[in-house]
Design a protein around this motif. Structure first.
Motif, PDB file in Angstrom:
ATOM      1  N   LEU A   9      36.454  25.413  46.579  1.00 55.46           N
ATOM      2  CA  LEU A   9      37.201  24.768  45.498  1.00 55.46           C
ATOM      3  C   LEU A   9      36.890  25.470  44.193  1.00 55.46           C
ATOM      4  O   LEU A   9      35.727  25.629  43.828  1.00 55.46           O
ATOM      5  CB  LEU A   9      36.804  23.285  45.413  1.00 55.46           C
ATOM      6  CG  LEU A   9      37.349  22.488  44.235  1.00 55.46           C
ATOM      7  CD1 LEU A   9      38.847  22.287  44.375  1.00 55.46           C
ATOM      8  CD2 LEU A   9      36.655  21.125  44.151  1.00 55.46           C
ATOM      9  N   GLU A  10      37.939  25.875  43.498  1.00 53.39           N
ATOM     10  CA  GLU A  10      37.764  26.497  42.186  1.00 53.39           C
ATOM     11  C   GLU A  10      37.518  25.395  41.170  1.00 53.39           C
ATOM     12  O   GLU A  10      38.237  24.395  41.161  1.00 53.39           O
ATOM     13  CB  GLU A  10      39.052  27.252  41.847  1.00 53.39           C
ATOM     14  CG  GLU A  10      38.930  28.263  40.742  1.00 53.39           C
ATOM     15  CD  GLU A  10      40.249  28.996  40.556  1.00 53.39           C
ATOM     16  OE1 GLU A  10      40.346  30.152  40.999  1.00 53.39           O
ATOM     17  OE2 GLU A  10      41.174  28.398  39.986  1.00 53.39           O
ATOM     18  N   VAL A  11      36.514  25.571  40.307  1.00 53.79           N
ATOM     19  CA  VAL A  11      36.202  24.535  39.319  1.00 53.79           C
ATOM     20  C   VAL A  11      36.095  25.208  37.948  1.00 53.79           C
ATOM     21  O   VAL A  11      36.281  26.405  37.821  1.00 53.79           O
ATOM     22  CB  VAL A  11      34.882  23.809  39.656  1.00 53.79           C
ATOM     23  CG1 VAL A  11      35.001  23.045  40.955  1.00 53.79           C
ATOM     24  CG2 VAL A  11      33.712  24.778  39.738  1.00 53.79           C
ATOM     25  N   THR A  12      35.785  24.408  36.930  1.00 49.32           N
ATOM     26  CA  THR A  12      35.556  24.971  35.596  1.00 49.32           C
ATOM     27  C   THR A  12      34.047  24.946  35.318  1.00 49.32           C
ATOM     28  O   THR A  12      33.296  24.241  35.996  1.00 49.32           O
ATOM     29  CB  THR A  12      36.260  24.139  34.519  1.00 49.32           C
ATOM     30  OG1 THR A  12      35.700  22.822  34.533  1.00 49.32           O
ATOM     31  CG2 THR A  12      37.750  24.039  34.783  1.00 49.32           C
ATOM     32  N   GLY A  51      33.654  49.064  48.218  1.00 47.02           N
ATOM     33  CA  GLY A  51      34.170  47.912  47.461  1.00 47.02           C
ATOM     34  C   GLY A  51      33.657  47.903  46.046  1.00 47.02           C
ATOM     35  O   GLY A  51      33.071  48.869  45.551  1.00 47.02           O
ATOM     36  N   LYS A  52      33.910  46.821  45.384  1.00 48.59           N
ATOM     37  CA  LYS A  52      33.387  46.629  44.028  1.00 48.59           C
ATOM     38  C   LYS A  52      33.025  45.162  43.822  1.00 48.59           C
ATOM     39  O   LYS A  52      33.575  44.273  44.463  1.00 48.59           O
ATOM     40  CB  LYS A  52      34.403  47.076  42.983  1.00 48.59           C
ATOM     41  CG  LYS A  52      35.740  46.401  43.076  1.00 48.59           C
ATOM     42  CD  LYS A  52      36.681  46.939  42.013  1.00 48.59           C
ATOM     43  CE  LYS A  52      38.064  46.334  42.208  1.00 48.59           C
ATOM     44  NZ  LYS A  52      39.023  46.799  41.242  1.00 48.59           N
ATOM     45  N   CYS A  53      32.075  44.968  42.905  1.00 47.56           N
ATOM     46  CA  CYS A  53      31.664  43.591  42.559  1.00 47.56           C
ATOM     47  C   CYS A  53      32.567  43.097  41.448  1.00 47.56           C
ATOM     48  O   CYS A  53      32.828  43.816  40.495  1.00 47.56           O
ATOM     49  CB  CYS A  53      30.232  43.571  42.013  1.00 47.56           C
ATOM     50  SG  CYS A  53      29.031  44.063  43.199  1.00 47.56           S
ATOM     51  N   MET A  54      33.033  41.872  41.585  1.00 47.53           N
ATOM     52  CA  MET A  54      33.860  41.300  40.522  1.00 47.53           C
ATOM     53  C   MET A  54      33.358  39.914  40.205  1.00 47.53           C
ATOM     54  O   MET A  54      33.094  39.115  41.116  1.00 47.53           O
ATOM     55  CB  MET A  54      35.315  41.192  40.988  1.00 47.53           C
ATOM     56  CG  MET A  54      36.023  42.537  41.046  1.00 47.53           C
ATOM     57  SD  MET A  54      37.671  42.415  41.728  1.00 47.53           S
ATOM     58  CE  MET A  54      38.498  41.456  40.489  1.00 47.53           C
ATOM     59  N   LYS A  55      33.280  39.634  38.909  1.00 49.08           N
ATOM     60  CA  LYS A  55      32.906  38.276  38.505  1.00 49.08           C
ATOM     61  C   LYS A  55      34.172  37.414  38.591  1.00 49.08           C
ATOM     62  O   LYS A  55      35.258  37.840  38.193  1.00 49.08           O
ATOM     63  CB  LYS A  55      32.417  38.329  37.057  1.00 49.08           C
ATOM     64  CG  LYS A  55      31.087  37.657  36.844  1.00 49.08           C
ATOM     65  CD  LYS A  55      30.603  37.753  35.440  1.00 49.08           C
ATOM     66  CE  LYS A  55      29.654  36.665  35.095  1.00 49.08           C
ATOM     67  NZ  LYS A  55      28.539  36.495  36.016  1.00 49.08           N
ATOM     68  N   LEU A  56      34.041  36.207  39.106  1.00 46.46           N
ATOM     69  CA  LEU A  56      35.196  35.309  39.204  1.00 46.46           C
ATOM     70  C   LEU A  56      35.552  34.768  37.823  1.00 46.46           C
ATOM     71  O   LEU A  56      34.665  34.444  37.035  1.00 46.46           O
ATOM     72  CB  LEU A  56      34.882  34.129  40.129  1.00 46.46           C
ATOM     73  CG  LEU A  56      34.614  34.470  41.595  1.00 46.46           C
ATOM     74  CD1 LEU A  56      34.284  33.206  42.369  1.00 46.46           C
ATOM     75  CD2 LEU A  56      35.817  35.157  42.213  1.00 46.46           C
ATOM     76  N   ASN A  57      36.862  34.647  37.561  1.00 47.01           N
ATOM     77  CA  ASN A  57      37.294  34.052  36.281  1.00 47.01           C
ATOM     78  C   ASN A  57      36.829  32.607  36.181  1.00 47.01           C
ATOM     79  O   ASN A  57      36.425  32.139  35.131  1.00 47.01           O
ATOM     80  CB  ASN A  57      38.832  34.076  36.172  1.00 47.01           C
ATOM     81  CG  ASN A  57      39.331  35.484  35.970  1.00 47.01           C
ATOM     82  OD1 ASN A  57      38.622  36.325  35.428  1.00 47.01           O
ATOM     83  ND2 ASN A  57      40.535  35.761  36.427  1.00 47.01           N
ATOM     84  N   LYS A  58      36.933  31.921  37.315  1.00 43.19           N
ATOM     85  CA  LYS A  58      36.433  30.537  37.351  1.00 43.19           C
ATOM     86  C   LYS A  58      35.483  30.424  38.526  1.00 43.19           C
ATOM     87  O   LYS A  58      35.781  30.933  39.608  1.00 43.19           O
ATOM     88  CB  LYS A  58      37.588  29.560  37.585  1.00 43.19           C
ATOM     89  CG  LYS A  58      38.495  29.388  36.397  1.00 43.19           C
ATOM     90  CD  LYS A  58      39.538  28.331  36.706  1.00 43.19           C
ATOM     91  CE  LYS A  58      40.568  28.297  35.609  1.00 43.19           C
ATOM     92  NZ  LYS A  58      41.687  27.424  35.943  1.00 43.19           N
ATOM     93  N   PRO A  59      34.343  29.780  38.341  1.00 46.51           N
ATOM     94  CA  PRO A  59      33.417  29.649  39.469  1.00 46.51           C
ATOM     95  C   PRO A  59      34.038  28.777  40.569  1.00 46.51           C
ATOM     96  O   PRO A  59      35.018  28.076  40.333  1.00 46.51           O
ATOM     97  CB  PRO A  59      32.202  28.939  38.849  1.00 46.51           C
ATOM     98  CG  PRO A  59      32.725  28.249  37.641  1.00 46.51           C
ATOM     99  CD  PRO A  59      33.889  29.039  37.149  1.00 46.51           C
ATOM    100  N   MET A  60      33.464  28.889  41.745  1.00 44.42           N
ATOM    101  CA  MET A  60      33.931  28.063  42.861  1.00 44.42           C
ATOM    102  C   MET A  60      32.736  27.327  43.436  1.00 44.42           C
ATOM    103  O   MET A  60      31.592  27.720  43.246  1.00 44.42           O
ATOM    104  CB  MET A  60      34.541  28.944  43.944  1.00 44.42           C
ATOM    105  CG  MET A  60      35.810  29.640  43.533  1.00 44.42           C
ATOM    106  SD  MET A  60      36.509  30.465  44.981  1.00 44.42           S
ATOM    107  CE  MET A  60      37.917  31.238  44.275  1.00 44.42           C
ATOM    108  N   VAL A  61      33.032  26.272  44.153  1.00 44.48           N
ATOM    109  CA  VAL A  61      31.978  25.569  44.888  1.00 44.48           C
ATOM    110  C   VAL A  61      32.356  25.557  46.356  1.00 44.48           C
ATOM    111  O   VAL A  61      33.537  25.566  46.713  1.00 44.48           O
ATOM    112  CB  VAL A  61      31.758  24.119  44.376  1.00 44.48           C
ATOM    113  CG1 VAL A  61      31.184  24.129  42.970  1.00 44.48           C
ATOM    114  CG2 VAL A  61      33.029  23.313  44.422  1.00 44.48           C
TER     115      VAL A  61
END
Lengths: 369, 109
Positions: A3-6, B59-69
């Motif tokens: 799940l994408e969160v803020t 490949g390459k490492c990318m930071k996510l724009n929004k974190p995920m759980v």
């Protein structure tokens, strides 16, 4: 599942009183609600394979180049914990107050008849047998919104909780109740900014039970207005603007269209000493229009208009052909999508000419779409 | 109406990584994924390199724009079923991903 969160939600997770709940699963859409926000859950598919692995400090170190004893870069064996081709994304939404209003209207309004029966649970059963009633959780489930948003909307709709069920008061009953409470305050000479709550309840108890008096005072009070009066008794400060507005609405309940001169004259006579009628208070309550006979006011609140933005703009343009954006705010504000400005919403259904919003005209036919 | 509550698991602070491969991974007939090794992952500098069989993916490492759980469903108890409640544990957080988007290179050695 992923799940994408803020970032704010991640911080919220750590709090002891955090609320994260998914609602609406039995229908087409699911919503994630926190303490005070609502998000629509969208499933995002990817054609790529997505594998989930745990980041272990002793193994994957992007900044370090791991070497074995021979000095050759070493490799690491990683366990794939799960794989997925979708993830869930969140889109913040604003629940609809009109959905709540329509739901509450399916319950019978609390009126004189029920009040005379005593307002008890058994009186409730007798008077409204078979009627649909809603508890707080029922409304949350129906609206798929957070608890804070629901409480805010219930306050805006002047709903009242009676024996655990949320109801609307009938207009006539609410008018009589508030008039009675105001008259009691004036008769006792209590200042509006310091009304002793328990004494007010005591004085009115022969006619109205305490929970209704508290409701009336809440409708008229300034926010955060509780204080302590003489002897430590709780006092409440009434908002003069709300009192003025209530008296204007009383007038409009008797006559929905009224000339400006008659309005200001009669409104002024109805107000307690020290309060003056003010046309600026009527935004979102009545619409001013110029006619050959002079300026007139028509009683229109946002709850009386269609719930869809396009239909609402149509109805507003029928009442008045041109509007300043700020005059549309009380009627259109509740229909904004999250992240959408009032101007963006209005200009989907109107065009701007010389600072006024007017209907979109196509081939000589006036349309508001 | 079922309500699903998201609760942080004691392990919810652990960080996970999303490894994204363009295309589909498939396993030979008669074999299952959980019983097999996928390959080797290493870093050359700050770039991940995945070796699957005779193929090398850069490949390459990318930071996510929004974190995920990462969510893991908790088995419903009898009480949960009666009250229409369900619980899901948040078992980890994802802040970055390794993306392998280039065509795999065939490695002889």
């Amino acid at each position: 599942k992923v799940l994408e969160v803020t970032k704010d939600m991640l911080a919220e997770l750590e709090k002891a009183d955090s609320v994260f709940q998914v609602r609406g699963l039995n229908k087409e859409r699911a919503y994630l609600v926190t303490k005070d926000k609502t998000y629509e859950i969208q499933s995002i598919e990817s054609s790529n394979t997505q594998l989930l692995i745990k980041k272990r400090d002793e193994s994957i170190q992007p900044a370090k180049r791991l070497k074995s004893a021979t000095g050759v870069p070493d490799t690491n064996r990683i366990v794939i914990e799960a794989s997925t081709t979708t993830h869930m994304a969140l889109r913040e939404t604003i629940p609809s107050i009109y959905t709540l209003y329509q739901l509450l209207r399916t319950s019978p309004e609390y009126s004189d008849e029920e009040a005379e029966a005593g307002g008890t649970a058994s009186a409730l059963r007798d008077v409204i047998a078979g009627a649909k009633l809603y508890r707080f959780d029922d409304l949350c489930d129906a609206l798929h919104c957070s608890d804070e948003e629901l409480r805010k909307y219930l306050r805006m709709l002047h709903a009242i909780e009676i024996n655990g069920f949320w109801r609307l008061l009938s207009t006539a009953f609410a008018d009589d109740l508030i008039e009675f409470v105001l008259a009691t305050i004036e008769m006792n000479g209590w200042a509006f900014d310091s009304v002793p709550v328990s004494r007010c309840v005591e004085d009115v108890k022969a006619d109205y039970p305490a929970f209704l008096v508290h409701h009336a005072l809440r409708l008229l009070c300034k926010s955060s207005s509780e204080g302590a009066g003489a002897n430590g008794n709780k006092t409440i400060a009434l908002d003069p603007a709300k009192i003025c507005l209530f008296k204007a609405e009383l007038l409009f309940h008797k006559k929905s269209t009224i000339s400006d001169r008659q309005l200001m004259n009669e409104w002024g006579k109805m107000l307690p000493q020290g309060l003056m009628p003010d046309r600026n208070l009527l935004g979102g309550v009545a619409i001013e229009s110029k006619t050959p006979e002079g300026v007139k006011w028509t009683y229109v609140t946002h709850l009386m208009l269609p719930a869809l933005a396009a239909d609402r703009m149509d109805a507003l343009f029928e009442l008045r052909p041109r509007w300043k954006l700020e005059d549309l705010r009380p009627y259109m504000e509740c229909l904004r999508d999250y992240g959408e400005t009032l101007e963006q919403l209005v200009l989907k259904h109107a065009r701007e000419v010389d600072g006024y919003c007017v209907p979109i005209v196509v081939s000589g036919l006036a349309m508001a779409r | 109406m079922t309500r699903v509550t998201l609760l942080p698991h004691p392990d919810h602070e652990s960080e996970w990584i999303l490894v994204e491969l363009q295309g589909n991974l498939s396993v030979r007939k008669g074999h299952r994924f959980p019983e097999n090794e996928l390959g080797d992952l290493k870093f050359v500098g700050d770039k991940p390199v995945l070796r699957i069989g005779k193929y090398r993916l850069d490949g390459k490492c990318m930071k996510l724009n929004k974190p995920m759980v990462v969510l893991d469903r908790v088995k419903q108890t009898q009480d949960d079923k009666k009250t229409g409640k369900a619980r899901v544990h948040i078992i980890g957080k994802i802040y970055e991903k390794y993306v392998f988007a280039k065509r795999p290179a065939f490695v002889l050695r």
